[in-house]
Enzyme design. Structure first.
Site, PDB file in Angstrom:
ATOM      1  N   ALA A 110     -27.264  14.597  50.204  1.00 35.05           N
ATOM      2  CA  ALA A 110     -26.020  14.021  49.671  1.00 35.05           C
ATOM      3  C   ALA A 110     -25.727  12.605  50.155  1.00 35.05           C
ATOM      4  CB  ALA A 110     -24.827  14.927  49.934  1.00 35.05           C
ATOM      5  N   ALA A 111     -26.729  11.924  50.709  1.00 39.03           N
ATOM      6  CA  ALA A 111     -26.524  10.510  51.094  1.00 39.03           C
ATOM      7  C   ALA A 111     -26.143   9.697  49.858  1.00 39.03           C
ATOM      8  CB  ALA A 111     -27.792   9.936  51.726  1.00 39.03           C
ATOM      9  N   GLY A 112     -26.854   9.965  48.759  1.00 37.63           N
ATOM     10  CA  GLY A 112     -26.589   9.230  47.518  1.00 37.63           C
ATOM     11  C   GLY A 112     -25.183   9.515  46.999  1.00 37.63           C
ATOM     12  N   ASP A 113     -24.748  10.754  47.090  1.00 33.71           N
ATOM     13  CA  ASP A 113     -23.406  11.103  46.611  1.00 33.71           C
ATOM     14  C   ASP A 113     -22.331  10.470  47.493  1.00 33.71           C
ATOM     15  OD1 ASP A 113     -24.428  12.636  44.530  1.00 33.71           O
ATOM     16  OD2 ASP A 113     -24.544  14.440  45.767  1.00 33.71           O
TER      17      ASP A 113
ATOM     18  N   GLY B 251     -32.850   4.679  49.894  1.00 33.56           N
ATOM     19  CA  GLY B 251     -32.940   5.459  51.135  1.00 33.56           C
ATOM     20  C   GLY B 251     -32.733   4.570  52.353  1.00 33.56           C
TER      21      GLY B 251
HETATM   22  P1  ATP Z   1     -29.720  12.368  48.033  1.00 36.81           P
HETATM   23  O1  ATP Z   1     -30.475  12.884  46.831  1.00 36.81           O
HETATM   24  O2  ATP Z   1     -30.190  12.928  49.335  1.00 36.81           O
HETATM   25  O3  ATP Z   1     -28.236  12.427  47.870  1.00 36.81           O
HETATM   26  P2  ATP Z   1     -30.524   9.812  47.082  1.00 36.81           P
HETATM   27  O4  ATP Z   1     -31.988   9.914  46.884  1.00 36.81           O
HETATM   28  O5  ATP Z   1     -29.639   9.917  45.889  1.00 36.81           O
HETATM   29  O6  ATP Z   1     -30.050  10.829  48.179  1.00 36.81           O
HETATM   30  P3  ATP Z   1     -30.936   7.554  48.821  1.00 36.81           P
HETATM   31  O7  ATP Z   1     -31.438   6.358  48.128  1.00 36.81           O
HETATM   32  O8  ATP Z   1     -31.905   8.359  49.610  1.00 36.81           O
HETATM   33  O9  ATP Z   1     -30.135   8.440  47.773  1.00 36.81           O
HETATM   34  O10 ATP Z   1     -29.761   7.139  49.829  1.00 36.81           O
HETATM   35  C1  ATP Z   1     -28.520   6.617  49.384  1.00 36.81           C
HETATM   36  C2  ATP Z   1     -28.010   5.613  50.379  1.00 36.81           C
HETATM   37  O11 ATP Z   1     -27.792   6.265  51.631  1.00 36.81           O
HETATM   38  C3  ATP Z   1     -28.958   4.465  50.682  1.00 36.81           C
HETATM   39  O12 ATP Z   1     -28.799   3.407  49.756  1.00 36.81           O
HETATM   40  C4  ATP Z   1     -28.539   4.075  52.099  1.00 36.81           C
HETATM   41  O13 ATP Z   1     -27.408   3.236  52.038  1.00 36.81           O
HETATM   42  C5  ATP Z   1     -28.122   5.411  52.702  1.00 36.81           C
HETATM   43  N1  ATP Z   1     -29.215   6.038  53.468  1.00 36.81           N
HETATM   44  C6  ATP Z   1     -30.093   6.971  53.044  1.00 36.81           C
HETATM   45  N2  ATP Z   1     -30.978   7.295  54.007  1.00 36.81           N
HETATM   46  C7  ATP Z   1     -30.643   6.567  55.083  1.00 36.81           C
HETATM   47  C8  ATP Z   1     -31.160   6.427  56.421  1.00 36.81           C
HETATM   48  N3  ATP Z   1     -32.221   7.127  56.831  1.00 36.81           N
HETATM   49  N4  ATP Z   1     -30.551   5.551  57.239  1.00 36.81           N
HETATM   50  C9  ATP Z   1     -29.456   4.839  56.852  1.00 36.81           C
HETATM   51  N5  ATP Z   1     -28.929   4.912  55.621  1.00 36.81           N
HETATM   52  C10 ATP Z   1     -29.507   5.759  54.742  1.00 36.81           C
END
Ligand code: ATP
Length: 294
Positions: free
Chosen positions: A240-243, A212
């Site tokens: 979708a940050a992870g995607d 995150g």
């Molecule tokens: P999601 O399920 O919402 O798609 P996720 O839980 O699979 O997300 P995260 O680990 O939350 O994935 O985020 C993936 C990447 O996105 C992180 O490694 C980081 O690079 C970026 N990211 C997420 N949240 C933030 C934030 N608040 N600020 C900057 N970058 C972020």
């Protein structure tokens, strides 16, 4: 080319002051449909980040299926391998209350009908340099696709979400596992990302744990370790940050950039996406990612 063998869903999001109890009807104050599904999200993210992308999956013969196809095509994704099957498309029915809490019903619909890759799918996978997989299709189908990727010498990326037990034959075929912190803990039972990374590298050649707003942690069996800080931004919507991260990472990797570079590219793509509301609509273009890095 990057192939994505995965899910396409329509998210139906209703915003209410307070979620209804069983048998109760409430009036909501806003509604929107958001094209999603981890497969479609990763395909769109990779295409916007500059990749040549082919999507393999299924939608139903309803309006949502047509809209998903159009959304993918508009992003530049090759949708010739997106099949239309009788019945409903996959949907996620989401109720969000004023506190931001949500309840979600996922109906797999067409996604649940997907079996292992067809002959045509196999040709697409074999012609790719990376194959992106998630766990929103039936497990047997995902395992078959991963094995086909491995046999063809393709880099197989797996996002192990939604979290569930991972069969050994799947892990054997995966090159790069990309869990978030919770998935990494669920898979390994280890406490903390560093210990989880050690445990993941017992299972696969390379792993990236996304953390995150704390960035990401990369490791390879060769001994390489990298800690990638996140880009400091005001996050509006992290859906979708992870995607977005995985899609951009695959693009950079298939361009044979070093891992540190590829991670910086992915991390910038994800940071740009969290600054805007929505899933696929919030994903940055290659130009936007490169400008932000420069
Ligand atoms: P999601 O399920 O919402 O798609 P996720 O839980 O699979 O997300 P995260 O680990 O939350 O994935 O985020 C993936 C990447 O996105 C992180 O490694 C980081 O690079 C970026 N990211 C997420 N949240 C933030 C934030 N608040 N600020 C900057 N970058 C972020």
């Amino acid at each position: 080319m990057i192939s994505v063998f995965g899910s396409a869903n329509m998210d139906l999001v209703a915003y209410v002051a307070k979620a209804p109890k069983l048998g109760e009807t409430v009036t909501g104050h806003r509604f929107r449909t958001v094209p999603g599904g981890k497969g479609a999200n990763q395909a769109i993210a990779a295409a916007r980040a500059g990749g040549e992308v082919a999507f393999l999956g299924a939608v139903g013969d309803d309006g949502f299926g047509a809209e998903m196809r159009a959304t993918l095509a508009e992003a530049g994704v090759d949708v010739r391998g997106l099949r239309q099957v009788p019945g409903s498309s996959g949907i996620a029915h989401i109720v969000v209350d004023d506190d931001g809490s949500n309840s979600i019903i996922v109906v797999p619909g067409a996604n649940g009908t997907v079996t292992g890759p067809s002959g045509e799918d196999l040709a697409v996978i074999a012609a790719s340099s990376a194959l992106l997989l998630q766990l929103e299709l039936p497990m047997e189908a995902v395992v078959e696709a991963a094995q086909a990727g491995k046999v063809a010498g393709v880099q197989v990326f797996l996002t192990p979400a939604p979290a569930q037990p991972l069969p050994a034959e799947l892990l054997d075929a995966v090159s790069v596992l990309v869990p978030n912190e919770h998935e990494a803990a669920a898979i390994t039972g280890a406490e903390g990302p560093d210990a989880a990374l050690d445990a993941l590298l017992e299972l696969v050649e390379e792993a990236v744990i996304t953390l995150g707003s704390d960035g990401a942690l990369y490791g390879a069996r060769s001994g390489e370790r990298l800690r990638v800080p996140s880009v400091k931004v005001d996050a509006v919507d992290t859906t979708a940050a992870g995607d977005t991260f995985v899609g951009a990472l695959a693009v950079a990797r298939t361009e044979r950039r070093g891992m540190a570079d590829a991670l910086a590219f992915a991390s910038m793509a994800a940071a740009l996406s969290v600054q805007r509301e929505g899933a696929s609509t919030s994903m940055p273009t290659r130009r936007q990612i490169e400008d932000a890095l420069a």
